[in-house]
Design an enzyme around this catalytic site. Sequence first.
Site, PDB file in Angstrom:
ATOM      1  N   LYS A 112       7.960  -5.388  -0.079  1.00  0.00           N
ATOM      2  CA  LYS A 112       8.210  -4.910   1.281  1.00  0.00           C
ATOM      3  C   LYS A 112       9.206  -5.783   2.031  1.00  0.00           C
ATOM      4  O   LYS A 112       9.863  -5.317   2.954  1.00  0.00           O
ATOM      5  CB  LYS A 112       6.881  -4.785   2.019  1.00  0.00           C
ATOM      6  CG  LYS A 112       6.043  -3.689   1.360  1.00  0.00           C
ATOM      7  CD  LYS A 112       4.798  -3.339   2.097  1.00  0.00           C
ATOM      8  CE  LYS A 112       4.162  -2.077   1.563  1.00  0.00           C
ATOM      9  NZ  LYS A 112       3.515  -2.222   0.237  1.00  0.00           N
TER      10      LYS A 112
HETATM   11  C1  LIG Z   1       3.091  -1.194  -0.574  1.00  0.00           C
HETATM   12  C2  LIG Z   1       2.877  -1.542  -2.012  1.00  0.00           C
HETATM   13  C3  LIG Z   1       2.896  -0.559  -3.028  1.00  0.00           C
HETATM   14  C4  LIG Z   1       3.045   0.922  -2.734  1.00  0.00           C
HETATM   15  O1  LIG Z   1       4.346   1.243  -2.300  1.00  0.00           O
HETATM   16  P1  LIG Z   1       4.619   2.646  -1.558  1.00  0.00           P
HETATM   17  O2  LIG Z   1       6.038   2.574  -1.119  1.00  0.00           O
HETATM   18  O3  LIG Z   1       3.658   2.703  -0.410  1.00  0.00           O
HETATM   19  O4  LIG Z   1       4.378   3.731  -2.540  1.00  0.00           O
HETATM   20  C5  LIG Z   1       2.758  -0.967  -4.343  1.00  0.00           C
HETATM   21  N1  LIG Z   1       2.574  -2.267  -4.659  1.00  0.00           N
HETATM   22  C6  LIG Z   1       2.538  -3.237  -3.709  1.00  0.00           C
HETATM   23  C7  LIG Z   1       2.319  -4.643  -4.126  1.00  0.00           C
HETATM   24  C8  LIG Z   1       2.696  -2.921  -2.358  1.00  0.00           C
HETATM   25  O5  LIG Z   1       2.656  -3.889  -1.425  1.00  0.00           O
END
Ligand SMILES: *Cc1c(COP(=O)(O)O)cnc(C)c1O
Length: 466
Positions: A112
Amino acid sequence: MEYVSTRGNAPALDFEGVTLAGLASDGGLYVPREWPRFTPEQIADMAGLSYAELAVRVMLPFVGTSLTEERLRELCSEAYGRFAHAAVTPLKQLDEQQWLLELFHGPTLAFKDVALQLLGRLFEEFLSRSDDRLTIVGATSGDTGSAAIDAVAGRERIDIFMLHPKGRVSEVQRRQMTTVKAPNVHNIAIEGSFDDAQAMVKRMFGDTVMTTRFHISAVNSINWARLMAQVVYYFASALQLGAPERKVAFSVPTGNFGDVFAGYVAAQMGLPIERLIVATNVNDILHRALSAGDYSAGTVTPTAAPSMDIQVSSNFERLLFDCGGRDGLALAEQMRGFEASKAMRLTNSQREGAAALITSARADATEMTQAMAWAARECGEVIDPHTAIGLHAARAAGLPREIPVVTLATAHPAKFPDAVERATGQRPPLPTRVGDLFDREERYTELPGTYEAVAAYVAEHATPSA
Ligand SMILES: *Cc1c(COP(=O)(O)O)cnc(C)c1O
């Protein structure tokens, strides 16, 4: 570049407008009116660029006239300069077909950061033009909260209020949020579950007493700018593996469908993608939707991959819009049905449009553990539980030998040390960049799980908008 709502009844906005708006006023999500497209020659010409420079090439068509190329370049260099690896998102080989794309070298150890480090800077840029302020209100079950807080800590025009369910996030995750000292950061531990926190945030967006005083905005992946930033690493990794001459497949650990939708966007822009594999854990609404057309929400089962413990995937609406003929009013009707009954059937065009590029797979706890153990034993790579779900799906996909399969490694294993140790016998140490996390002082407010308590706290501590 103009952006339209997936529900067909909100004003079209430019890039600056969609970045600050988050959700569209008709409840839909913004998407570009049409996909910009690169020729194979233009893609070939991107080989060998630095990550920040590649980001400029890929994002410029989406940004339109909202930023000059020069300014976009400055923001990208600052954002990606905060990563601990010079390649920003390095690609690692596992065996003759399988690869890992490491997206966790940012300040808070999950993918993120790649989007939020840029989004924080975009917010500040656009707010300074209109001399406005933003009050970001969010709920987190873990990774989004820390990445958003790191991205906006200390920024003058932004206050951030992050709600987490008291006692229900991991200690590393909590400390990554609560040890940030900047005065514009407000952590709130509420009595209740993540869903309770999320419901309060949604209610605040519809509370006119709050929205007339404060310019309230969101940082979750309904924000288009986040998805746009994630398109870049699909290009980066495919170019390393021989694009545009060679096709590549991706396996994506999926929750809210943001990350994998960015891969769909890369394909629409001309990147030759053989397949996108949506990997889910036992919370498998997306697997059921993509394999059988059945999009129906159950209750969430907690797993060792908490960022994928989700029943309703907001960004799936963007795929249904694009694959289903871009009929906003019809989709609004379909989504109203879903909101009422928590279930819907995909139309034939939605199913066929998605199936042309996307398949899905589900991994249970045993399969997840086996994938972690395989990577540690056969490749010397310690991976986190989310990545393991992606790797299980990648290895089970049965793609032809000549197609490289890239699993998106979405979190650093040190974020989930207990699950990793159980599967591999190794306890991953925290990287030095967050090493003193356990010595730093925490600061957060505990509130009862009522909307009134949270709204009163925000109203007291946020600065009204211009
Ligand atoms: C947020 C997250 C996901 C999922 O990603 P999306 O874009 O919501 O599908 C998968 N793995 C981790 C470690 C995350 O923080």
